[in-house]
Design a protein around this motif. Structure first.
Motif, PDB file in Angstrom:
ATOM      1  N   HIS A 315       2.257  -5.594   9.478  1.00  0.00           N
ATOM      2  CA  HIS A 315       2.659  -5.697   7.756  1.00  0.00           C
ATOM      3  C   HIS A 315       3.269  -4.411   7.450  1.00  0.00           C
ATOM      4  O   HIS A 315       3.038  -3.791   6.349  1.00  0.00           O
ATOM      5  CB  HIS A 315       1.316  -5.883   7.230  1.00  0.00           C
ATOM      6  CG  HIS A 315       0.580  -7.137   7.688  1.00  0.00           C
ATOM      7  ND1 HIS A 315       1.274  -8.509   7.826  1.00  0.00           N
ATOM      8  CD2 HIS A 315      -0.712  -7.337   8.164  1.00  0.00           C
ATOM      9  CE1 HIS A 315       0.242  -9.409   8.383  1.00  0.00           C
ATOM     10  NE2 HIS A 315      -0.839  -8.723   8.647  1.00  0.00           N
ATOM     11  N   GLY A 316       4.101  -3.806   8.467  1.00  0.00           N
ATOM     12  CA  GLY A 316       4.728  -2.345   7.930  1.00  0.00           C
ATOM     13  C   GLY A 316       6.322  -2.423   8.011  1.00  0.00           C
ATOM     14  O   GLY A 316       6.870  -3.965   7.675  1.00  0.00           O
ATOM     15  N   ARG A 317       7.030  -1.674   8.313  1.00  0.00           N
ATOM     16  CA  ARG A 317       8.426  -1.354   8.084  1.00  0.00           C
ATOM     17  C   ARG A 317       8.846  -0.467   9.098  1.00  0.00           C
ATOM     18  O   ARG A 317       8.259   0.610   9.181  1.00  0.00           O
ATOM     19  CB  ARG A 317       8.987  -1.055   6.819  1.00  0.00           C
ATOM     20  CG  ARG A 317      10.430  -1.288   6.451  1.00  0.00           C
ATOM     21  CD  ARG A 317      10.804  -0.690   5.010  1.00  0.00           C
ATOM     22  NE  ARG A 317      10.181   0.736   4.828  1.00  0.00           N
ATOM     23  CZ  ARG A 317      10.531   1.100   3.732  1.00  0.00           C
ATOM     24  NH1 ARG A 317      10.533   0.512   2.374  1.00  0.00           N
ATOM     25  NH2 ARG A 317       9.920   2.553   3.528  1.00  0.00           N
ATOM     26  N   ALA A 318      10.031  -0.663   9.740  1.00  0.00           N
ATOM     27  CA  ALA A 318      10.464   0.203  10.634  1.00  0.00           C
ATOM     28  C   ALA A 318      11.985   0.647  10.092  1.00  0.00           C
ATOM     29  O   ALA A 318      12.726  -0.043   9.519  1.00  0.00           O
ATOM     30  CB  ALA A 318      10.612  -0.229  12.015  1.00  0.00           C
ATOM     31  N   PHE A 335       2.925   1.523   8.238  1.00  0.00           N
ATOM     32  CA  PHE A 335       2.118   0.367   8.087  1.00  0.00           C
ATOM     33  C   PHE A 335       0.876   0.709   7.465  1.00  0.00           C
ATOM     34  O   PHE A 335       0.394   1.941   7.469  1.00  0.00           O
ATOM     35  CB  PHE A 335       1.803  -0.259   9.445  1.00  0.00           C
ATOM     36  CG  PHE A 335       1.053   0.712  10.507  1.00  0.00           C
ATOM     37  CD1 PHE A 335      -0.146   0.398  10.678  1.00  0.00           C
ATOM     38  CD2 PHE A 335       1.865   1.410  11.375  1.00  0.00           C
ATOM     39  CE1 PHE A 335      -0.829   1.197  11.783  1.00  0.00           C
ATOM     40  CE2 PHE A 335       1.334   2.161  12.467  1.00  0.00           C
ATOM     41  CZ  PHE A 335      -0.205   1.942  12.370  1.00  0.00           C
ATOM     42  N   PRO A 336       0.144  -0.285   6.875  1.00  0.00           N
ATOM     43  CA  PRO A 336      -1.076  -0.077   6.156  1.00  0.00           C
ATOM     44  C   PRO A 336      -2.331   0.313   7.012  1.00  0.00           C
ATOM     45  O   PRO A 336      -2.126   0.016   8.275  1.00  0.00           O
ATOM     46  CB  PRO A 336      -1.257  -1.304   5.328  1.00  0.00           C
ATOM     47  CG  PRO A 336      -0.112  -1.835   5.412  1.00  0.00           C
ATOM     48  CD  PRO A 336       0.730  -1.587   6.694  1.00  0.00           C
ATOM     49  N   VAL A 337      -2.954   1.498   6.709  1.00  0.00           N
ATOM     50  CA  VAL A 337      -4.399   1.872   7.255  1.00  0.00           C
ATOM     51  C   VAL A 337      -5.023   0.603   7.714  1.00  0.00           C
ATOM     52  O   VAL A 337      -5.517   0.478   8.778  1.00  0.00           O
ATOM     53  CB  VAL A 337      -4.909   2.889   6.680  1.00  0.00           C
ATOM     54  CG1 VAL A 337      -6.286   3.363   7.197  1.00  0.00           C
ATOM     55  CG2 VAL A 337      -4.095   4.117   6.176  1.00  0.00           C
ATOM     56  N   ARG A 338      -5.271  -0.175   6.579  1.00  0.00           N
ATOM     57  CA  ARG A 338      -6.248  -1.370   6.895  1.00  0.00           C
ATOM     58  C   ARG A 338      -5.278  -2.396   6.595  1.00  0.00           C
ATOM     59  O   ARG A 338      -4.436  -2.770   5.992  1.00  0.00           O
ATOM     60  CB  ARG A 338      -7.340  -1.509   5.819  1.00  0.00           C
ATOM     61  CG  ARG A 338      -8.505  -0.430   5.810  1.00  0.00           C
ATOM     62  CD  ARG A 338      -9.136  -0.329   4.840  1.00  0.00           C
ATOM     63  NE  ARG A 338     -10.058   0.779   4.666  1.00  0.00           N
ATOM     64  CZ  ARG A 338      -9.912   1.937   4.159  1.00  0.00           C
ATOM     65  NH1 ARG A 338      -8.674   2.229   3.727  1.00  0.00           N
ATOM     66  NH2 ARG A 338     -10.805   2.973   4.214  1.00  0.00           N
ATOM     67  N   LEU A 339      -5.314  -3.331   7.930  1.00  0.00           N
ATOM     68  CA  LEU A 339      -4.765  -4.651   7.853  1.00  0.00           C
ATOM     69  C   LEU A 339      -4.955  -5.511   6.835  1.00  0.00           C
ATOM     70  O   LEU A 339      -6.679  -5.672   6.816  1.00  0.00           O
ATOM     71  CB  LEU A 339      -4.639  -5.261   9.143  1.00  0.00           C
ATOM     72  CG  LEU A 339      -3.940  -4.685  10.516  1.00  0.00           C
ATOM     73  CD1 LEU A 339      -4.351  -5.385  11.716  1.00  0.00           C
ATOM     74  CD2 LEU A 339      -2.445  -4.815   9.993  1.00  0.00           C
ATOM     75  N   PRO A 340      -4.160  -6.439   6.001  1.00  0.00           N
ATOM     76  CA  PRO A 340      -4.683  -7.262   5.132  1.00  0.00           C
ATOM     77  C   PRO A 340      -5.209  -8.412   5.865  1.00  0.00           C
ATOM     78  O   PRO A 340      -5.136  -8.670   7.196  1.00  0.00           O
ATOM     79  CB  PRO A 340      -3.516  -7.615   4.261  1.00  0.00           C
ATOM     80  CG  PRO A 340      -2.400  -7.376   5.244  1.00  0.00           C
ATOM     81  CD  PRO A 340      -2.921  -6.333   6.078  1.00  0.00           C
TER      82      PRO A 340
END
Length: 367
Positions: A315-318, A335-340
């Motif tokens: 759930h991130g971006r490159a 990317f977020p520390v905690r996955l949704p």
């Protein structure tokens, strides 16, 4: 402590009945002797030290031994410490009430101790079965991991043989690219098996440093003038994040070794990992020849697609930092520390600030 009591009672409960009752009598006599030493031979407090004897008999032996301790303790208490001493008579109502209370409380303690003992035994046995099941599961997991590695190696050998026998250069290149990714997958899988812990998390510093070293050796970087630099913060990430993270890092480092330093060019590959607020940031940088993000991929383009798919799992971006002002290439994955809980809950990461004039430009990872 409960485990030790259960282990002791397993041995003592196997004693013959006469041995258990004889030992119970010894415990009661020891309690009576302690009462005698503590308060002397006078009257009063005949049952004060008998409750520990009842509890000890129940814990070490069984409910029957506790009942024997209650009855024998009541008999000796009346005989030795209730007036008239030496006679089995209770002329005073208060002494009779005290005896009845001791008998009732002692028998209740015997029942409670037995029930508690059964509960503790069941708990200990359940823990032992669970430990045995976990040990068996660990053996099965190791066997499955070993077979999985063997299957991957057989598949790699088959593809290599097919590549060597093919006369079509495009087919050979595609098979070699597939072989490289299969090797990367095998390395990541092996690295996770080494770092599998009870909490099912992986340390990012150990993971990225190990993967970089594996890729350096596998890519022949030790025979080329290429230096590696890994600066990764130690963070415990769950397996759901660690797998795509490791695969993204593997793909980016592999592409760097493959394209950034042609003709044995010297250079440096830098791998970084840090936390910025509620985001993790993975960076793979080199000082190689760089590449044009708008140009067609040199290979099949599958690597770019894999990176985009794996980043989507996080759930991130490159992004890729390109331009003549910088030189080389910098790939960044946030990317977020905690996955949704689901993809819909993931908020898009903020867009990059527009670059100033003359600076390198960060663009989304090319498709």
């Amino acid at each position: 402590m409960p485990r030790r009591i259960v282990a002791l009672s397993r041995r003592t409960r196997a004693w013959p009945l006469w041995a258990r009752y004889l030992a119970t009598a010894a415990i009661v006599l020891a309690a009576i002797g302690f009462r005698w030493i503590l308060l002397g031979p006078g009257e009063g407090y005949p049952y004060v030290v008998l409750f520990p004897a009842v509890i000890a008999a129940g814990l070490v032996f069984d409910r029957g031994s506790s009942v024997v301790a209650v009855l024998l303790g009541a008999l000796l208490g009346v005989l030795l410490f209730v007036a008239p001493a030496g006679a089995l008579r209770i002329p005073h109502a208060t002494d009779a009430v005290a005896l009845l209370l001791f008998l009732g409380a002692g028998l209740a303690v015997a029942v409670v101790i037995e029930d508690m003992h059964k509960a503790v035994v069941e708990l200990v046995e359940a823990n032992e079965r669970l430990a045995a099941a976990e040990a068996a599961q660990d053996v099965l997991r190791q066997e499955a991991a070993h077979r999985r590695q063997n299957d991957l190696q057989r598949l790699i050998a088959t593809l290599r043989l097919q590549s060597q026998t093919s006369r079509d250069e495009r087919v050979r290149d595609a098979l070699d690219e597939a072989i490289g990714r299969m090797r990367a997958l095998a390395r990541v899988d092996m690295r996770f098996e080494r770092h599998r812990g009870e909490d099912a998390t992986v340390d990012t510093r150990d993971l990225l440093a190990g993967l970089a070293e594996d890729l350096r050796q596998a890519g022949g970087a030790e025979l080329r003038p290429i230096a590696f630099s890994v600066s990764a913060e130690p963070h415990e990430v769950p397996r759901e994040q660690a797998i795509p993270l490791g695969l993204v890092a593997t793909e980016l480092i592999s592409n760097t070794l493959k394209y950034a330093f042609p003709e044995d060019r010297a250079g440096t590959v830098s791998v970084g990992f840090r936390r910025e607020g509620e985001e993790f940031v993975l960076s793979v940088a080199d000082d190689g020849v760089g590449f044009d993000t708008a140009a067609a991929p040199k290979g099949t383009g599958l690597g770019r697609k894999l990176v985009r798919a794996l980043v989507a799992q996080l759930h991130g971006r490159a992004e890729v930092l390109s331009g003549e002002a910088r030189g080389g290439t910098l790939c960044t994955v946030r990317f977020p520390v905690r996955l949704p809980e689901d993809a819909a809950a993931a908020r898009p990461l903020p867009a990059s600030e527009p670059p100033a004039a003359g600076q390198a430009q960060a663009v989304p990872f090319p498709p």
